[in-house]
Design an enzyme around this catalytic site. Structure first.
Site, PDB file in Angstrom:
ATOM      1  CE1 TYR A 196       1.245  -6.118  11.279  1.00 18.86           C
ATOM      2  CE2 TYR A 196       1.068  -8.245  12.374  1.00 18.86           C
ATOM      3  CZ  TYR A 196       0.737  -7.392  11.330  1.00 18.86           C
ATOM      4  OH  TYR A 196      -0.120  -7.833  10.340  1.00 18.86           O
ATOM      5  NE  ARG A 235      -2.371  -8.500  15.938  1.00 18.03           N
ATOM      6  CZ  ARG A 235      -2.428  -9.029  14.717  1.00 18.03           C
ATOM      7  NH1 ARG A 235      -2.082  -8.301  13.666  1.00 18.03           N
ATOM      8  NH2 ARG A 235      -2.784 -10.273  14.545  1.00 18.03           N
ATOM      9  CG  ASN A 270      -5.774 -17.682  15.789  1.00 20.76           C
ATOM     10  OD1 ASN A 270      -6.513 -17.063  15.019  1.00 20.76           O
ATOM     11  ND2 ASN A 270      -6.239 -18.445  16.757  1.00 20.76           N
ATOM     12  CG  ASP A 297      -2.511 -16.366  19.126  1.00 20.22           C
ATOM     13  OD1 ASP A 297      -3.717 -16.063  19.220  1.00 20.22           O
ATOM     14  OD2 ASP A 297      -2.109 -17.556  19.043  1.00 20.22           O
ATOM     15  CG  HIS A 309      -3.331 -16.267   7.941  1.00 19.56           C
ATOM     16  ND1 HIS A 309      -4.576 -16.147   8.505  1.00 19.56           N
ATOM     17  CD2 HIS A 309      -3.538 -16.677   6.664  1.00 19.56           C
ATOM     18  CE1 HIS A 309      -5.497 -16.445   7.598  1.00 19.56           C
ATOM     19  NE2 HIS A 309      -4.895 -16.782   6.473  1.00 19.56           N
ATOM     20  CB  CYS A 322      18.307  -7.523   8.357  1.00 21.41           C
ATOM     21  SG  CYS A 322      19.200  -9.010   7.916  1.00 21.41           S
ATOM     22  CB  CYS A 341      21.759  -7.468   4.655  1.00 22.44           C
ATOM     23  SG  CYS A 341      19.988  -7.167   4.639  1.00 22.44           S
ATOM     24  N   GLY A 372     -13.982 -20.905  16.481  1.00 22.79           N
ATOM     25  CA  GLY A 372     -13.701 -19.475  16.657  1.00 22.79           C
ATOM     26  C   GLY A 372     -13.245 -18.774  15.412  1.00 22.79           C
ATOM     27  CB  SER A 378     -15.820 -14.534  10.991  1.00 21.84           C
ATOM     28  OG  SER A 378     -14.590 -14.201  10.349  1.00 21.84           O
TER      29      SER A 378
HETATM   30  C1  BV8 Z   1      -4.727 -13.847  -0.987  1.00 19.83           C
HETATM   31  C2  BV8 Z   1      -2.268 -12.395   9.365  1.00 19.83           C
HETATM   32  C3  BV8 Z   1      -4.105 -13.798  -3.254  1.00 19.83           C
HETATM   33  C4  BV8 Z   1      -1.973 -10.974   9.576  1.00 19.83           C
HETATM   34  C5  BV8 Z   1      -4.430 -12.499   8.243  1.00 19.83           C
HETATM   35  C6  BV8 Z   1      -8.544  -8.180  -2.731  1.00 19.83           C
HETATM   36  C7  BV8 Z   1      -7.179  -8.324  -3.021  1.00 19.83           C
HETATM   37  C8  BV8 Z   1      -6.460  -9.472  -2.649  1.00 19.83           C
HETATM   38  C9  BV8 Z   1      -7.106 -10.476  -1.940  1.00 19.83           C
HETATM   39  C10 BV8 Z   1      -8.436 -10.292  -1.637  1.00 19.83           C
HETATM   40  C11 BV8 Z   1      -9.181  -9.192  -2.033  1.00 19.83           C
HETATM   41  N1  BV8 Z   1     -10.462  -9.344  -1.580  1.00 19.83           N
HETATM   42  C12 BV8 Z   1     -10.566 -10.497  -0.920  1.00 19.83           C
HETATM   43  C13 BV8 Z   1      -9.345 -11.081  -0.959  1.00 19.83           C
HETATM   44  C14 BV8 Z   1      -8.987 -12.281  -0.381  1.00 19.83           C
HETATM   45  C15 BV8 Z   1      -8.465 -11.925   1.022  1.00 19.83           C
HETATM   46  C16 BV8 Z   1      -9.659 -12.080   1.928  1.00 19.83           C
HETATM   47  O1  BV8 Z   1     -10.060 -13.195   2.173  1.00 19.83           O
HETATM   48  N2  BV8 Z   1     -10.222 -10.943   2.407  1.00 19.83           N
HETATM   49  C17 BV8 Z   1     -11.396 -11.038   3.257  1.00 19.83           C
HETATM   50  C18 BV8 Z   1     -11.350  -9.943   4.339  1.00 19.83           C
HETATM   51  C19 BV8 Z   1     -12.629 -10.931   2.385  1.00 19.83           C
HETATM   52  N3  BV8 Z   1      -7.434 -12.880   1.338  1.00 19.83           N
HETATM   53  C20 BV8 Z   1      -6.151 -12.555   1.161  1.00 19.83           C
HETATM   54  O2  BV8 Z   1      -5.750 -11.457   0.838  1.00 19.83           O
HETATM   55  C21 BV8 Z   1      -5.200 -13.723   1.361  1.00 19.83           C
HETATM   56  N4  BV8 Z   1      -4.284 -13.753   0.264  1.00 19.83           N
HETATM   57  O3  BV8 Z   1      -5.877 -13.965  -1.302  1.00 19.83           O
HETATM   58  O4  BV8 Z   1      -3.705 -13.765  -1.883  1.00 19.83           O
HETATM   59  C22 BV8 Z   1      -2.891 -14.027  -4.018  1.00 19.83           C
HETATM   60  C23 BV8 Z   1      -2.656 -15.305  -4.542  1.00 19.83           C
HETATM   61  C24 BV8 Z   1      -1.526 -15.500  -5.304  1.00 19.83           C
HETATM   62  C25 BV8 Z   1      -0.626 -14.442  -5.517  1.00 19.83           C
HETATM   63  C26 BV8 Z   1      -0.871 -13.173  -4.964  1.00 19.83           C
HETATM   64  C27 BV8 Z   1      -2.010 -12.955  -4.201  1.00 19.83           C
HETATM   65  C28 BV8 Z   1      -4.393 -13.523   2.642  1.00 19.83           C
HETATM   66  C29 BV8 Z   1      -5.317 -13.509   3.831  1.00 19.83           C
HETATM   67  C30 BV8 Z   1      -4.476 -13.543   5.105  1.00 19.83           C
HETATM   68  C31 BV8 Z   1      -4.586 -12.220   5.816  1.00 19.83           C
HETATM   69  N5  BV8 Z   1      -3.861 -12.291   7.087  1.00 19.83           N
HETATM   70  N6  BV8 Z   1      -3.727 -12.575   9.370  1.00 19.83           N
HETATM   71  C32 BV8 Z   1      -2.265 -10.560  11.002  1.00 19.83           C
HETATM   72  O5  BV8 Z   1      -2.872 -11.338  11.779  1.00 19.83           O
HETATM   73  O6  BV8 Z   1      -1.876  -9.449  11.342  1.00 19.83           O
HETATM   74  S1  BV8 Z   1      -6.094 -12.755   8.283  1.00 19.83           S
HETATM   75  C33 BV8 Z   1      -6.738 -12.445   9.821  1.00 19.83           C
HETATM   76  O7  BV8 Z   1      -8.134 -12.768   9.705  1.00 19.83           O
HETATM   77  C34 BV8 Z   1      -6.248 -13.335  10.947  1.00 19.83           C
HETATM   78  O8  BV8 Z   1      -5.337 -14.325  10.560  1.00 19.83           O
HETATM   79  C35 BV8 Z   1      -7.533 -13.981  11.415  1.00 19.83           C
HETATM   80  O9  BV8 Z   1      -7.330 -15.201  12.004  1.00 19.83           O
HETATM   81  C36 BV8 Z   1      -8.210 -14.108  10.119  1.00 19.83           C
HETATM   82  C37 BV8 Z   1      -9.598 -14.569  10.029  1.00 19.83           C
HETATM   83  O10 BV8 Z   1     -10.343 -13.994  11.018  1.00 19.83           O
HETATM   84  P1  BV8 Z   1     -10.912 -14.997  12.136  1.00 19.83           P
HETATM   85  O11 BV8 Z   1      -9.773 -15.794  12.669  1.00 19.83           O
HETATM   86  O12 BV8 Z   1     -12.069 -15.739  11.585  1.00 19.83           O
HETATM   87  O13 BV8 Z   1     -11.317 -13.975  13.236  1.00 19.83           O
HETATM   88  P2  BV8 Z   1     -12.623 -13.063  13.255  1.00 19.83           P
HETATM   89  O14 BV8 Z   1     -12.359 -11.949  14.209  1.00 19.83           O
HETATM   90  O15 BV8 Z   1     -13.049 -12.750  11.858  1.00 19.83           O
HETATM   91  O16 BV8 Z   1     -13.757 -14.028  13.870  1.00 19.83           O
HETATM   92  C38 BV8 Z   1     -13.637 -14.468  15.213  1.00 19.83           C
HETATM   93  C39 BV8 Z   1     -14.727 -15.509  15.405  1.00 19.83           C
HETATM   94  O17 BV8 Z   1     -14.605 -16.057  16.721  1.00 19.83           O
HETATM   95  C40 BV8 Z   1     -16.123 -14.921  15.302  1.00 19.83           C
HETATM   96  O18 BV8 Z   1     -16.923 -15.789  14.497  1.00 19.83           O
HETATM   97  C41 BV8 Z   1     -16.637 -14.926  16.752  1.00 19.83           C
HETATM   98  O19 BV8 Z   1     -18.039 -15.198  16.816  1.00 19.83           O
HETATM   99  C42 BV8 Z   1     -15.869 -16.090  17.335  1.00 19.83           C
HETATM  100  N7  BV8 Z   1     -15.609 -16.014  18.783  1.00 19.83           N
HETATM  101  C43 BV8 Z   1     -15.353 -14.905  19.521  1.00 19.83           C
HETATM  102  N8  BV8 Z   1     -15.114 -15.272  20.804  1.00 19.83           N
HETATM  103  C44 BV8 Z   1     -15.209 -16.634  20.854  1.00 19.83           C
HETATM  104  C45 BV8 Z   1     -15.527 -17.109  19.571  1.00 19.83           C
HETATM  105  N9  BV8 Z   1     -15.692 -18.423  19.299  1.00 19.83           N
HETATM  106  C46 BV8 Z   1     -15.535 -19.299  20.326  1.00 19.83           C
HETATM  107  N10 BV8 Z   1     -15.235 -18.917  21.583  1.00 19.83           N
HETATM  108  C47 BV8 Z   1     -15.059 -17.606  21.887  1.00 19.83           C
HETATM  109  N11 BV8 Z   1     -14.766 -17.245  23.151  1.00 19.83           N
HETATM  110 ZN    ZN Z   2      18.826  -8.915   5.611  1.00 19.40          ZN
END
Ligand code: BV8
Ligand code: ZN
Length: 240
Positions: A67, A70, A102, A104, A119, A147, A150, A187, A189
């Site tokens: 982090y 980043r 995002n 950022d 997120h 922190c 605490c 932008g 996936s």
């Molecule tokens: C949840 C913050 C349930 C952190 C992020 C097993 C166990 C638990 C959950 C799951 C599981 N299996 C699946 C899941 C669900 C899981 C999930 O969806 N997994 C995916 C991988 C299948 N989701 C979760 O876990 C979510 N929580 O389900 O909780 C729950 C409910 C109740 C109680 C308890 C639990 C939480 C998901 C959040 C994860 N955190 N980010 C950090 O950033 O460090 S996600 C991370 O991916 C980022 O936020 C990012 O934004 C996000 C999505 O990716 P994209 O933004 O789409 O980026 P990517 O690189 O994929 O694509 C870029 C695109 O841009 C491409 O299409 C490319 O072509 C395009 N591009 C490139 N350049 C350009 C462009 N377009 C235009 N112009 C350009 N120049």
């Molecule tokens: Zn604290």
């Protein structure tokens, strides 16, 4: 000018309630690597392995190193013409809100006001013990930030895989999707849930889906207009 871009500009300017739904791709032209594209975020590890509560439990130093790396990258990056165009469209009253995956903070640095961060944010840290949340003005220096209140360990205030999105943030995003008649999907996936439901919810409520991406995505099948191109090039063409 590409006829799809002209059509998109017309729909956006004629819309009653246009929102944008953005992913890592909109920050790519600011030099912030995407998750899944080429040159991905972290060559040795996959985000799904690092951005989890288990990874933090097991090795908080490593997670903080990722982090901090980043934060430094984003701290030295600048909003690109794509971010700036969305801020301009909000100033013109054309875009009502941005729902972003995002963390950022580049939309806000570009001047966007109404931004829903699904997120969390790189620029907040939360105490695992007392729950206090702190705004970060610059990358954290300590290997393991503590922190001031605490002494508990601080974690990045982002939503990790396997963690639920904050209920109030999710509700706000769903409410915006219900109200929208045009949604610009930029932008992303479209593979991360529940965030990826947002364009589907808007579509089911009769909104037109306009996608801007350099390649097809999991959202493309529901897009009414797909514009293949870079956000930093296409979005400024929608401002007039
Ligand atoms: C949840 C913050 C349930 C952190 C992020 C097993 C166990 C638990 C959950 C799951 C599981 N299996 C699946 C899941 C669900 C899981 C999930 O969806 N997994 C995916 C991988 C299948 N989701 C979760 O876990 C979510 N929580 O389900 O909780 C729950 C409910 C109740 C109680 C308890 C639990 C939480 C998901 C959040 C994860 N955190 N980010 C950090 O950033 O460090 S996600 C991370 O991916 C980022 O936020 C990012 O934004 C996000 C999505 O990716 P994209 O933004 O789409 O980026 P990517 O690189 O994929 O694509 C870029 C695109 O841009 C491409 O299409 C490319 O072509 C395009 N591009 C490139 N350049 C350009 C462009 N377009 C235009 N112009 C350009 N120049
Ligand atoms: Zn604290």
């Amino acid at each position: 000018m590409d006829v799809a871009v002209l059509k998109a500009a017309e729909l956006v300017h004629k819309s009653a309630f246009c929102i944008a739904f953005t992913g890592a791709g909109i920050s790519a032209e600011s030099g912030v690597p995407t998750f899944r594209g080429a040159g991905g975020l972290w060559e040795r590890y996959k985000p799904e392995e690092l951005a989890t509560p288990e990874a933090f439990e097991r090795n908080p130093e490593l997670v903080w190193r990722w982090y901090r790396w980043r934060q430094e990258l984003v701290y030295n990056a600048k909003p690109n013409p794509g971010h700036l165009a969305l801020a301009e469209l909000e100033n013109l009253g054309v875009i009502k809100a941005i729902i972003t995956q995002n963390v950022d903070g580049l939309h806000q640095r570009a001047g966007s006001k109404n931004v829903v961060e699904l997120h969390g944010s790189l620029w907040r840290a939360r105490c695992v013990k007392c729950g206090l949340t702190y705004r970060l003005e610059r990358p954290v220096e300590e290997i393991l930030p503590r922190c001031p209140n605490c002494g508990g360990l601080l974690r990045p205030d982002v939503v990790w895989f396997g963690e639920p999105l904050p209920q109030d943030v999710w509700n706000k995003a769903v409410e915006l999707a219900h109200k929208s008649d045009v949604v610009l999907v930029i932008g992303t996936s479209g593979v991360v849930y529940p965030a990826a439901y947002i364009p589907h919810i808007a579509k089911r409520n009769g909104a037109l889906v306009i996608e801007i991406n350099t390649e097809e995505s999991a959202i493309t099948p529901i897009a009414d207009i797909f514009i293949k191109g870079r956000a930093g090039v296409v979005l400024p063409a929608l401002v007039r």
